[in-house]
Motif scaffolding. Structure first.
Motif, PDB file in Angstrom:
ATOM      1  N   THR A   8      52.968  48.752  33.775  1.00  0.00           N
ATOM      2  CA  THR A   8      53.418  49.039  32.405  1.00  0.00           C
ATOM      3  C   THR A   8      54.620  48.170  32.029  1.00  0.00           C
ATOM      4  OG1 THR A   8      54.941  50.821  33.045  1.00  0.00           O
ATOM      5  CG2 THR A   8      52.635  51.437  32.644  1.00  0.00           C
ATOM      6  N   LEU A   9      54.786  47.042  32.741  1.00  0.00           N
ATOM      7  CA  LEU A   9      55.885  46.116  32.444  1.00  0.00           C
ATOM      8  C   LEU A   9      55.849  45.704  30.975  1.00  0.00           C
ATOM      9  CD1 LEU A   9      58.184  44.241  33.592  1.00  0.00           C
ATOM     10  CD2 LEU A   9      56.389  42.536  33.969  1.00  0.00           C
ATOM     11  N   THR A  10      56.988  45.803  30.286  1.00  0.00           N
ATOM     12  CA  THR A  10      57.028  45.412  28.875  1.00  0.00           C
ATOM     13  C   THR A  10      57.882  44.165  28.637  1.00  0.00           C
ATOM     14  OG1 THR A  10      58.868  46.954  28.535  1.00  0.00           O
ATOM     15  CG2 THR A  10      56.647  47.734  27.973  1.00  0.00           C
ATOM     16  N   HIS A  11      59.027  44.077  29.303  1.00  0.00           N
ATOM     17  CA  HIS A  11      59.934  42.949  29.068  1.00  0.00           C
ATOM     18  C   HIS A  11      61.036  42.960  30.116  1.00  0.00           C
ATOM     19  CE1 HIS A  11      61.941  46.346  27.109  1.00  0.00           C
ATOM     20  NE2 HIS A  11      63.071  45.663  27.188  1.00  0.00           N
ATOM     21  N   LEU A  12      61.944  41.997  29.998  1.00  0.00           N
ATOM     22  CA  LEU A  12      63.127  41.962  30.859  1.00  0.00           C
ATOM     23  C   LEU A  12      64.362  42.182  29.989  1.00  0.00           C
ATOM     24  CD1 LEU A  12      62.122  38.773  32.852  1.00  0.00           C
ATOM     25  CD2 LEU A  12      62.331  41.054  33.843  1.00  0.00           C
ATOM     26  N   GLU A  13      65.381  42.757  30.631  1.00  0.00           N
ATOM     27  CA  GLU A  13      66.610  43.049  29.902  1.00  0.00           C
ATOM     28  C   GLU A  13      67.781  42.658  30.790  1.00  0.00           C
ATOM     29  OE1 GLU A  13      66.901  46.960  27.541  1.00  0.00           O
ATOM     30  OE2 GLU A  13      67.982  47.328  29.414  1.00  0.00           O
ATOM     31  N   CYS A  14      68.801  42.055  30.191  1.00  0.00           N
ATOM     32  CA  CYS A  14      69.970  41.669  30.987  1.00  0.00           C
ATOM     33  C   CYS A  14      70.684  42.922  31.495  1.00  0.00           C
ATOM     34  CB  CYS A  14      70.923  40.822  30.161  1.00  0.00           C
ATOM     35  SG  CYS A  14      72.410  40.371  31.096  1.00  0.00           S
ATOM     36  N   SER A  15      71.047  42.888  32.781  1.00  0.00           N
ATOM     37  CA  SER A  15      71.713  44.039  33.394  1.00  0.00           C
ATOM     38  C   SER A  15      73.123  44.219  32.862  1.00  0.00           C
ATOM     39  CB  SER A  15      71.754  43.852  34.913  1.00  0.00           C
ATOM     40  OG  SER A  15      72.427  42.645  35.228  1.00  0.00           O
ATOM     41  N   SER A  23      58.612  38.835  29.387  1.00  0.00           N
ATOM     42  CA  SER A  23      58.130  38.831  30.770  1.00  0.00           C
ATOM     43  C   SER A  23      56.841  38.038  30.934  1.00  0.00           C
ATOM     44  CB  SER A  23      57.932  40.265  31.264  1.00  0.00           C
ATOM     45  OG  SER A  23      57.055  40.956  30.397  1.00  0.00           O
ATOM     46  N   ASP A  24      56.325  37.461  29.842  1.00  0.00           N
ATOM     47  CA  ASP A  24      55.104  36.664  29.986  1.00  0.00           C
ATOM     48  C   ASP A  24      55.419  35.179  30.158  1.00  0.00           C
ATOM     49  OD1 ASP A  24      55.959  36.153  27.461  1.00  0.00           O
ATOM     50  OD2 ASP A  24      54.139  36.875  26.447  1.00  0.00           O
ATOM     51  N   GLU A  25      56.684  34.857  30.408  1.00  0.00           N
ATOM     52  CA  GLU A  25      57.054  33.492  30.805  1.00  0.00           C
ATOM     53  C   GLU A  25      58.007  33.564  31.986  1.00  0.00           C
ATOM     54  OE1 GLU A  25      60.115  32.036  27.624  1.00  0.00           O
ATOM     55  OE2 GLU A  25      58.675  33.328  26.584  1.00  0.00           O
ATOM     56  N   LEU A  26      58.170  32.428  32.688  1.00  0.00           N
ATOM     57  CA  LEU A  26      59.055  32.410  33.853  1.00  0.00           C
ATOM     58  C   LEU A  26      60.491  32.625  33.405  1.00  0.00           C
ATOM     59  CD1 LEU A  26      57.743  29.414  35.990  1.00  0.00           C
ATOM     60  CD2 LEU A  26      57.780  31.841  36.648  1.00  0.00           C
ATOM     61  N   LEU A 130      52.231  33.428  36.673  1.00  0.00           N
ATOM     62  CA  LEU A 130      52.780  32.509  35.676  1.00  0.00           C
ATOM     63  C   LEU A 130      52.620  31.046  36.096  1.00  0.00           C
ATOM     64  CD1 LEU A 130      55.921  34.608  34.662  1.00  0.00           C
ATOM     65  CD2 LEU A 130      53.748  34.391  33.427  1.00  0.00           C
ATOM     66  N   GLY A 131      51.813  30.792  37.124  1.00  0.00           N
ATOM     67  CA  GLY A 131      51.389  29.429  37.427  1.00  0.00           C
ATOM     68  C   GLY A 131      52.330  28.593  38.280  1.00  0.00           C
ATOM     69  N   VAL A 132      53.238  29.225  38.995  1.00  0.00           N
ATOM     70  CA  VAL A 132      54.169  28.470  39.846  1.00  0.00           C
ATOM     71  C   VAL A 132      53.404  27.802  40.994  1.00  0.00           C
ATOM     72  CG1 VAL A 132      56.048  28.762  41.527  1.00  0.00           C
ATOM     73  CG2 VAL A 132      56.181  29.876  39.295  1.00  0.00           C
ATOM     74  N   THR A 133      53.754  26.549  41.295  1.00  0.00           N
ATOM     75  CA  THR A 133      53.118  25.852  42.426  1.00  0.00           C
ATOM     76  C   THR A 133      54.096  25.608  43.576  1.00  0.00           C
ATOM     77  OG1 THR A 133      53.684  23.695  41.505  1.00  0.00           O
ATOM     78  CG2 THR A 133      51.532  24.609  40.899  1.00  0.00           C
ATOM     79  N   ASP A 134      55.412  25.590  43.257  1.00  0.00           N
ATOM     80  CA  ASP A 134      56.432  25.311  44.273  1.00  0.00           C
ATOM     81  C   ASP A 134      57.600  26.277  44.105  1.00  0.00           C
ATOM     82  OD1 ASP A 134      55.003  22.611  43.783  1.00  0.00           O
ATOM     83  OD2 ASP A 134      56.152  22.255  45.634  1.00  0.00           O
ATOM     84  N   GLY A 203      61.286  20.471  39.735  1.00  0.00           N
ATOM     85  CA  GLY A 203      60.619  21.536  38.986  1.00  0.00           C
ATOM     86  C   GLY A 203      60.163  22.712  39.830  1.00  0.00           C
ATOM     87  N   TRP A 204      60.749  22.893  41.031  1.00  0.00           N
ATOM     88  CA  TRP A 204      60.416  24.095  41.799  1.00  0.00           C
ATOM     89  C   TRP A 204      60.946  25.305  41.053  1.00  0.00           C
ATOM     90  CZ3 TRP A 204      63.549  22.250  46.666  1.00  0.00           C
ATOM     91  CH2 TRP A 204      62.972  21.062  47.161  1.00  0.00           C
ATOM     92  N   PHE A 205      60.323  26.459  41.325  1.00  0.00           N
ATOM     93  CA  PHE A 205      60.823  27.705  40.753  1.00  0.00           C
ATOM     94  C   PHE A 205      61.792  28.362  41.728  1.00  0.00           C
ATOM     95  CE2 PHE A 205      60.395  32.352  40.027  1.00  0.00           C
ATOM     96  CZ  PHE A 205      61.076  32.369  38.821  1.00  0.00           C
ATOM     97  N   GLU A 206      63.021  28.595  41.281  1.00  0.00           N
ATOM     98  CA  GLU A 206      64.042  29.131  42.181  1.00  0.00           C
ATOM     99  C   GLU A 206      63.929  30.647  42.328  1.00  0.00           C
ATOM    100  OE1 GLU A 206      68.120  27.992  41.460  1.00  0.00           O
ATOM    101  OE2 GLU A 206      68.831  29.517  42.867  1.00  0.00           O
ATOM    102  N   MET A 207      63.881  31.088  43.579  1.00  0.00           N
ATOM    103  CA  MET A 207      63.670  32.508  43.861  1.00  0.00           C
ATOM    104  C   MET A 207      64.853  33.126  44.607  1.00  0.00           C
ATOM    105  SD  MET A 207      59.990  33.887  45.160  1.00  0.00           S
ATOM    106  CE  MET A 207      58.795  33.528  43.883  1.00  0.00           C
ATOM    107  N   SER A 208      66.069  32.683  44.307  1.00  0.00           N
ATOM    108  CA  SER A 208      67.190  33.226  45.072  1.00  0.00           C
ATOM    109  C   SER A 208      67.569  34.620  44.560  1.00  0.00           C
ATOM    110  CB  SER A 208      68.360  32.248  45.082  1.00  0.00           C
ATOM    111  OG  SER A 208      69.131  32.388  43.954  1.00  0.00           O
TER     112      SER A 208
END
Ligand SMILES: *Cc1c(COP(=O)(O)O)cnc(C)c1O
Ligand SMILES: [Zn+2]
Length: 395
Positions: A8-15, A23-26, A130-134, A203-208
């Motif tokens: 039921t994810l709707t969006h992201l919100e700053c903490s 939430s439908d984009e990186l 969302l199509g991340v490759t790296d 263009g890697w996606f950072e996951m820290s």
């Protein structure tokens, strides 16, 4: 396996500043203030099916909470079986410490031997959608092996940077799981700079930690599991070995969601941060009453998962302590290996050094009366001792 309900994810919100992000984009951090983003759900929809009865027939993984997870529809292809770890009674350890109701949430059985699997699996599901490759991953160790495993399983390339003095078994694990590994002369924050550069350049996606919004969603499932495994009643006390703070912040978020869905009242555990005295930025900030933590110089501990001198979400960790009525405690680093032995000898739990540190923290907090012996106490053993041959008895 029965089909899981939809997310039921709707969006992201700053903490911090509440700014809305899609939430439908990186996404990484807040475009406005640069702080951590939190996933938000349609909890009125989620609560229609997310009930203790509704969970009954679902698979024994963290994805059983599908309504409040990102990209749950990809669970089947991303998962390596993370979550739904045992909550063990520890009566012999409890008797030695004088506690009546001591429990251990044992995360050692997760894929790649630590609870990092939870966060990385959730982040990977969203990245895959969302199509991340790296993926770029700075790590103190365990997030690197988890990233390597989940990337491999999803056909994504993992670029990992970690301290060259990370325990050898973890370095070998990352290599065996096929990641592109850079060992660096420095700590996790130095690795962070190198990965950020790689992300800009390639263009890697950072996951820290908490610079990516969904790792905390994976780790929050520990809070849902406590609730479910204790039949809907949260414990009095949680002790958590804290590095970046994802699990602590995540469980606190889970408790808020549970209340918003009417599944608990306003009661909450007191949350306790445990750090080594060789790297205790949160303990220092807490004792000074600060809102932010200063970086810890010359961080050194046998527990790599909590060797995080400058956690990105220090403010959220401190906020959780304030809201929960907990505190932060530093334990002597030289007490950690003996505590690993004690876990093993008394309970048959082969604890990692980070997990073992919570035992020492508990002793200190019992001694000064902060925690009462008749309370229901949960220690988090966040990984397996098998990853640490360097800390085990000589043969
Ligand atoms: C990363 C890690 C921790 C710290 O977890 P955070 O949620 O980032 O604070 C503790 N123990 C182990 C084994 C870890 O790998
Ligand atoms: Zn913001």
């Amino acid at each position: 396996m029965t089909k899981l309900p939809a997310s039921t994810l709707t969006h992201l919100e700053c903490s911090i500043c509440d700014a809305r992000h899609e939430s439908d984009e990186l996404q990484t951090i807040c475009r406005g203030c640069g702080r951590a983003l939190f996933a938000r759900y349609d909890l009125d929809a989620a609560k229609q099916t997310l009930t203790r009865e509704g969970l009954g027939g679902r698979e024994a993984s963290m994805w059983r909470y599908a309504e409040v997870m990102p990209a749950s529809e990809l669970a089947g292809s991303v998962s390596l079986g993370e979550g739904m770890t045992p909550l063990l009674a520890a009566p012999r350890l409890g008797a030695e410490l004088g506690c009546d109701d001591l429990l251990v949430k044992d995360e050692g059985g997760n894929p790649t031997g630590s609870f990092k699997a939870r966060g990385i699996a959730a982040a990977m599901a969203m990245a895959k959608r969302l199509g991340v490759t790296d993926v770029g991953m700075p790590t103190a160790g365990n997030a690197g092996s988890a990233a390597a495993a989940y990337c491999a399983h999803s056909g994504i390339t993992a670029h990992v940077a970690m301290p060259a003095d990370t325990p050898p078994a973890i370095i070998q694990e990352v290599l065996n799981l096929g990641a592109d590994l850079q060992l660096i002369d420095g700590l996790i924050n130095d690795a962070g700079r190198i990965i950020a550069e790689g992300c800009r350049e390639h263009g890697w996606f950072e996951m820290s930690t908490l610079k990516e919004p969904y790792r905390v969603e994976g780790k929050k499932t520990m809070g849902y599991e406590l609730w479910e495994q204790l039949d809907g009643v949260l414990p009095d006390v949680v002790l958590y070995p804290t590095g970046g703070g994802t699990g602590l912040i995540g469980m606190w978020k889970a408790f808020g969601e549970l209340e918003a869905m009417g599944l608990i009242g306003s009661e909450r555990p007191r949350m306790y941060v445990v750090q080594s005295d060789g790297c205790a930025p949160i303990v220092r900030a807490w004792s000074e009453g600060a809102e932010r933590a200063e970086p810890w110089q010359d961080a050194a501990t046998v527990a790599p998962g909590i060797r995080v001198p400058a956690p990105f979400a220090d403010d959220l960790i401190l906020q959780t302590l304030r809201e929960s009525g907990g505190t932060a405690v530093a334990v002597p680093d030289e007490a950690i290996v003996p505590a690993m032995r004690r876990f093993g000898r008394l309970e048959g739990i082969d604890a990692c050094p980070e997990g073992a540190s919570t035992l020492i923290g508990l002793e200190l907090l019992l001694a000064d009366g902060t925690i009462q012996p008749d309370e229901r106490i949960v220690l988090f053993n966040t990984g397996t001792g098998l990853k640490h041959p360097e800390l085990r008895p000589e043969v």
